[in-house]
Write a protein that holds these residues in place. Structure first.
Motif, PDB file in Angstrom:
ATOM      1  N   GLY A   1      -0.401   7.769   6.865  1.00 24.03           N
ATOM      2  CA  GLY A   1      -0.264   8.820   5.880  1.00 24.03           C
ATOM      3  C   GLY A   1       0.924   8.482   5.000  1.00 24.03           C
ATOM      4  N   TYR A   2       0.826   8.782   3.727  1.00 20.85           N
ATOM      5  CA  TYR A   2       1.940   8.440   2.840  1.00 20.85           C
ATOM      6  C   TYR A   2       2.059   9.462   1.718  1.00 20.85           C
ATOM      7  CZ  TYR A   2      -1.004   6.924  -1.073  1.00 20.85           C
ATOM      8  OH  TYR A   2      -1.877   6.898  -2.126  1.00 20.85           O
ATOM      9  N   CYS A   3       3.211   9.462   1.089  1.00 18.06           N
ATOM     10  CA  CYS A   3       3.411  10.278  -0.099  1.00 18.06           C
ATOM     11  C   CYS A   3       4.308   9.537  -1.074  1.00 18.06           C
ATOM     12  CB  CYS A   3       4.009  11.648   0.236  1.00 18.06           C
ATOM     13  SG  CYS A   3       5.781  11.614   0.598  1.00 18.06           S
ATOM     14  N   CYS A   4       4.109   9.834  -2.346  1.00 21.35           N
ATOM     15  CA  CYS A   4       4.978   9.340  -3.410  1.00 21.35           C
ATOM     16  C   CYS A   4       5.764  10.523  -3.953  1.00 21.35           C
ATOM     17  CB  CYS A   4       4.164   8.712  -4.538  1.00 21.35           C
ATOM     18  SG  CYS A   4       3.295   7.196  -4.105  1.00 21.35           S
TER      19      CYS A   4
ATOM     20  N   ILE B   1       9.800  -0.052  -7.201  1.00 21.50           N
ATOM     21  CA  ILE B   1      10.569  -0.289  -8.423  1.00 21.50           C
ATOM     22  C   ILE B   1      11.404   0.939  -8.768  1.00 21.50           C
ATOM     23  CG2 ILE B   1      10.412  -0.779 -10.896  1.00 21.50           C
ATOM     24  CD1 ILE B   1       7.752  -2.204 -10.317  1.00 21.50           C
ATOM     25  N   GLN B   2      10.812   2.102  -8.591  1.00 21.03           N
ATOM     26  CA  GLN B   2      11.516   3.354  -8.899  1.00 21.03           C
ATOM     27  C   GLN B   2      11.014   4.447  -7.960  1.00 21.03           C
ATOM     28  OE1 GLN B   2      10.966   6.210 -12.540  1.00 21.03           O
ATOM     29  NE2 GLN B   2      12.457   4.665 -13.166  1.00 21.03           N
ATOM     30  N   GLY B   3      11.899   5.403  -7.622  1.00 23.71           N
ATOM     31  CA  GLY B   3      11.502   6.513  -6.772  1.00 23.71           C
ATOM     32  C   GLY B   3      11.463   6.143  -5.295  1.00 23.71           C
ATOM     33  N   THR B   4      10.722   6.951  -4.530  1.00 18.57           N
ATOM     34  CA  THR B   4      10.657   6.767  -3.077  1.00 18.57           C
ATOM     35  C   THR B   4       9.249   7.070  -2.573  1.00 18.57           C
ATOM     36  OG1 THR B   4      12.968   7.423  -2.806  1.00 18.57           O
ATOM     37  CG2 THR B   4      11.585   7.519  -0.849  1.00 18.57           C
ATOM     38  N   THR B   5       8.766   6.246  -1.663  1.00 16.78           N
ATOM     39  CA  THR B   5       7.545   6.570  -0.927  1.00 16.78           C
ATOM     40  C   THR B   5       7.917   6.811   0.531  1.00 16.78           C
ATOM     41  OG1 THR B   5       7.037   4.250  -0.440  1.00 16.78           O
ATOM     42  CG2 THR B   5       6.070   5.200  -2.432  1.00 16.78           C
TER      43      THR B   5
ATOM     44  N   MET C   1       5.624   1.378  -8.219  1.00 10.30           N
ATOM     45  CA  MET C   1       5.718   0.206  -7.352  1.00 10.30           C
ATOM     46  C   MET C   1       4.858  -0.934  -7.873  1.00 10.30           C
ATOM     47  SD  MET C   1       3.326   1.686  -4.258  1.00 10.30           S
ATOM     48  CE  MET C   1       3.984   3.339  -4.538  1.00 10.30           C
ATOM     49  N   LEU C   2       5.128  -2.108  -7.334  1.00 14.83           N
ATOM     50  CA  LEU C   2       4.279  -3.277  -7.496  1.00 14.83           C
ATOM     51  C   LEU C   2       3.527  -3.423  -6.178  1.00 14.83           C
ATOM     52  CD1 LEU C   2       3.522  -5.838  -9.206  1.00 14.83           C
ATOM     53  CD2 LEU C   2       5.362  -7.014  -7.970  1.00 14.83           C
ATOM     54  N   GLU C   3       2.217  -3.243  -6.207  1.00 19.36           N
ATOM     55  CA  GLU C   3       1.418  -3.289  -4.979  1.00 19.36           C
ATOM     56  C   GLU C   3       0.627  -4.586  -4.905  1.00 19.36           C
ATOM     57  OE1 GLU C   3      -0.648   0.279  -3.634  1.00 19.36           O
ATOM     58  OE2 GLU C   3      -2.462  -0.927  -3.370  1.00 19.36           O
ATOM     59  N   TYR C   4       0.664  -5.199  -3.719  1.00 22.67           N
ATOM     60  CA  TYR C   4      -0.006  -6.486  -3.512  1.00 22.67           C
ATOM     61  C   TYR C   4      -0.842  -6.445  -2.243  1.00 22.67           C
ATOM     62  CZ  TYR C   4      -0.460 -11.405  -2.060  1.00 22.67           C
ATOM     63  OH  TYR C   4      -0.947 -12.612  -1.646  1.00 22.67           O
ATOM     64  N   GLY C   5      -2.077  -6.936  -2.331  1.00 18.91           N
ATOM     65  CA  GLY C   5      -2.948  -7.017  -1.170  1.00 18.91           C
ATOM     66  C   GLY C   5      -3.542  -8.401  -1.030  1.00 18.91           C
ATOM     67  N   ARG C   6      -3.715  -8.849   0.213  1.00 18.84           N
ATOM     68  CA  ARG C   6      -4.353 -10.146   0.480  1.00 18.84           C
ATOM     69  C   ARG C   6      -5.295 -10.017   1.665  1.00 18.84           C
ATOM     70  NH1 ARG C   6       0.506 -13.993   2.730  1.00 18.84           N
ATOM     71  NH2 ARG C   6       0.900 -14.072   0.473  1.00 18.84           N
TER      72      ARG C   6
ATOM     73  N   PHE D   1      11.025   4.583   1.856  1.00 21.87           N
ATOM     74  CA  PHE D   1      11.185   3.319   1.153  1.00 21.87           C
ATOM     75  C   PHE D   1      11.645   3.602  -0.277  1.00 21.87           C
ATOM     76  CE2 PHE D   1       8.123   2.554   4.506  1.00 21.87           C
ATOM     77  CZ  PHE D   1       8.584   1.377   5.072  1.00 21.87           C
ATOM     78  N   PRO D   2      12.938   3.522  -0.541  1.00 19.03           N
ATOM     79  CA  PRO D   2      13.462   3.760  -1.889  1.00 19.03           C
ATOM     80  C   PRO D   2      13.301   2.519  -2.773  1.00 19.03           C
ATOM     81  CG  PRO D   2      15.257   3.264  -0.398  1.00 19.03           C
ATOM     82  CD  PRO D   2      14.005   3.292   0.441  1.00 19.03           C
ATOM     83  N   ALA D   3      13.704   2.645  -4.016  1.00 20.10           N
ATOM     84  CA  ALA D   3      13.619   1.530  -4.963  1.00 20.10           C
ATOM     85  C   ALA D   3      14.368   0.315  -4.421  1.00 20.10           C
ATOM     86  CB  ALA D   3      14.215   1.949  -6.308  1.00 20.10           C
ATOM     87  N   GLY D   4      13.752  -0.853  -4.561  1.00 22.05           N
ATOM     88  CA  GLY D   4      14.341  -2.091  -4.067  1.00 22.05           C
ATOM     89  C   GLY D   4      13.828  -2.500  -2.699  1.00 22.05           C
ATOM     90  N   LYS D   5      13.220  -1.574  -1.961  1.00 17.08           N
ATOM     91  CA  LYS D   5      12.661  -1.865  -0.638  1.00 17.08           C
ATOM     92  C   LYS D   5      11.142  -2.047  -0.751  1.00 17.08           C
ATOM     93  CE  LYS D   5      16.666  -1.377   1.353  1.00 17.08           C
ATOM     94  NZ  LYS D   5      17.373  -2.549   1.946  1.00 17.08           N
ATOM     95  N   TYR D   6      10.523  -2.427   0.355  1.00 13.83           N
ATOM     96  CA  TYR D   6       9.067  -2.545   0.342  1.00 13.83           C
ATOM     97  C   TYR D   6       8.496  -2.137   1.699  1.00 13.83           C
ATOM     98  CZ  TYR D   6       9.046  -6.942   3.033  1.00 13.83           C
ATOM     99  OH  TYR D   6       9.175  -7.892   4.015  1.00 13.83           O
ATOM    100  N   SER D   7       7.263  -1.646   1.669  1.00 10.27           N
ATOM    101  CA  SER D   7       6.552  -1.287   2.897  1.00 10.27           C
ATOM    102  C   SER D   7       5.407  -2.275   3.103  1.00 10.27           C
ATOM    103  CB  SER D   7       5.998   0.139   2.811  1.00 10.27           C
ATOM    104  OG  SER D   7       5.039   0.248   1.771  1.00 10.27           O
TER     105      SER D   7
END
Length: 233
Positions: free
Chosen positions: A174-177, A142-146, A183-188, A159-165
């Motif tokens: 490994g990841y960083c914010c 939604i905002q920023g970059t991961t 973000m909106l995070e979804y798991g299934r 992954f900037p705002a508007g994209k998704y990983s």
């Protein structure tokens, strides 16, 4: 004269020991096969209960791109309720999150045994291990970059705002914010098995059990609602 020896089995334990000593490979293979069969059964059962669509979630998240973050959360939340009125929590409750070395804050929007949906992010820089789960995870920015990387890869993926990983089942990264990333995070998948990732960080790293207890309360409340009133696993 040949004599045939008979095995004296006095109780059930003797019988089990005889089987194990007779063929450990067969026993081990049988147990492994049973575990895999149970997992496949649970997976099929859970996947039949999937209600949230990743394309819809992505479109909802993009509604908040470019807005001040408070307004973005409000807009995205309303969009989610409009598409899934029976599954999205009406009130947003924020709590601290520690996991895999990273720290942020999250808000539980939906939780069941097969799916979860949260707002997640941090106003500060944060990095860590993603965790390895029996579920797929999507992060809609939604905002920023991961940024993320995988073993054997030497350039980060942004992954900037508007994209998704997307993080597939049983894969870790490994990841960083970057600062002010939300973000909106979804798991299934098999959601309950992800709780130890949060729990162990709370107990052994921060020594702060309060966020974990709060998360169990909010997640448990939503899971119970879905099970009892919506018959959703």
């Amino acid at each position: 004269m040949d004599y045939i020896k008979t095995l004296e089995i006095n109780n059930f334990n003797d019988y089990v020991n005889h089987l194990v000593q007779g063929n450990k490979v067969v026993i081990g293979t049988s147990i492994l096969g049973l575990v895999i069969a149970i997992f496949i059964f649970i997976k099929i059962k859970l996947m039949r209960c999937i209600e949230l669509d990743t394309k819809v979630l992505h479109e909802c998240a993009k509604k908040g791109v470019g807005l001040p973050i408070d307004e973005a959360f409000e807009v995205v939340h309303k969009e989610l309720i409009k598409h899934y009125p029976q599954f999205i929590a009406a009130k947003r409750n924020w709590l601290l999150f520690n996991g895999g070395g990273a720290m942020g804050q999250m808000c539980v929007l939906h939780a069941s045994l097969s799916e979860y949906l949260i707002f997640y992010g941090t106003p500060l820089y944060s990095q860590g291990h993603s965790g390895r789960y029996l579920m797929d995870v999507y992060d809609f920015m939604i905002q920023g970059t991961t940024k993320q990387f995988f073993p054997g890869k030497f350039q980060s993926i942004d992954f900037p705002a508007g994209k998704y990983s997307y993080l597939p089942m049983m894969v870790a990264k490994g990841y960083c914010c970057e600062p002010n990333s939300w973000m909106l995070e979804y798991g299934r998948g098999v959601i309950p098995l992800a709780l130890p990732y949060f729990l162990f960080s709370s107990i052994f790293v921060t020594l702060d059990i309060v966020p974990w207890i709060s998360a169990v309360f909010y997640v448990g409340r939503e899971v119970t609602k879905n099970l009892l009133f919506r018959r959703k696993i």
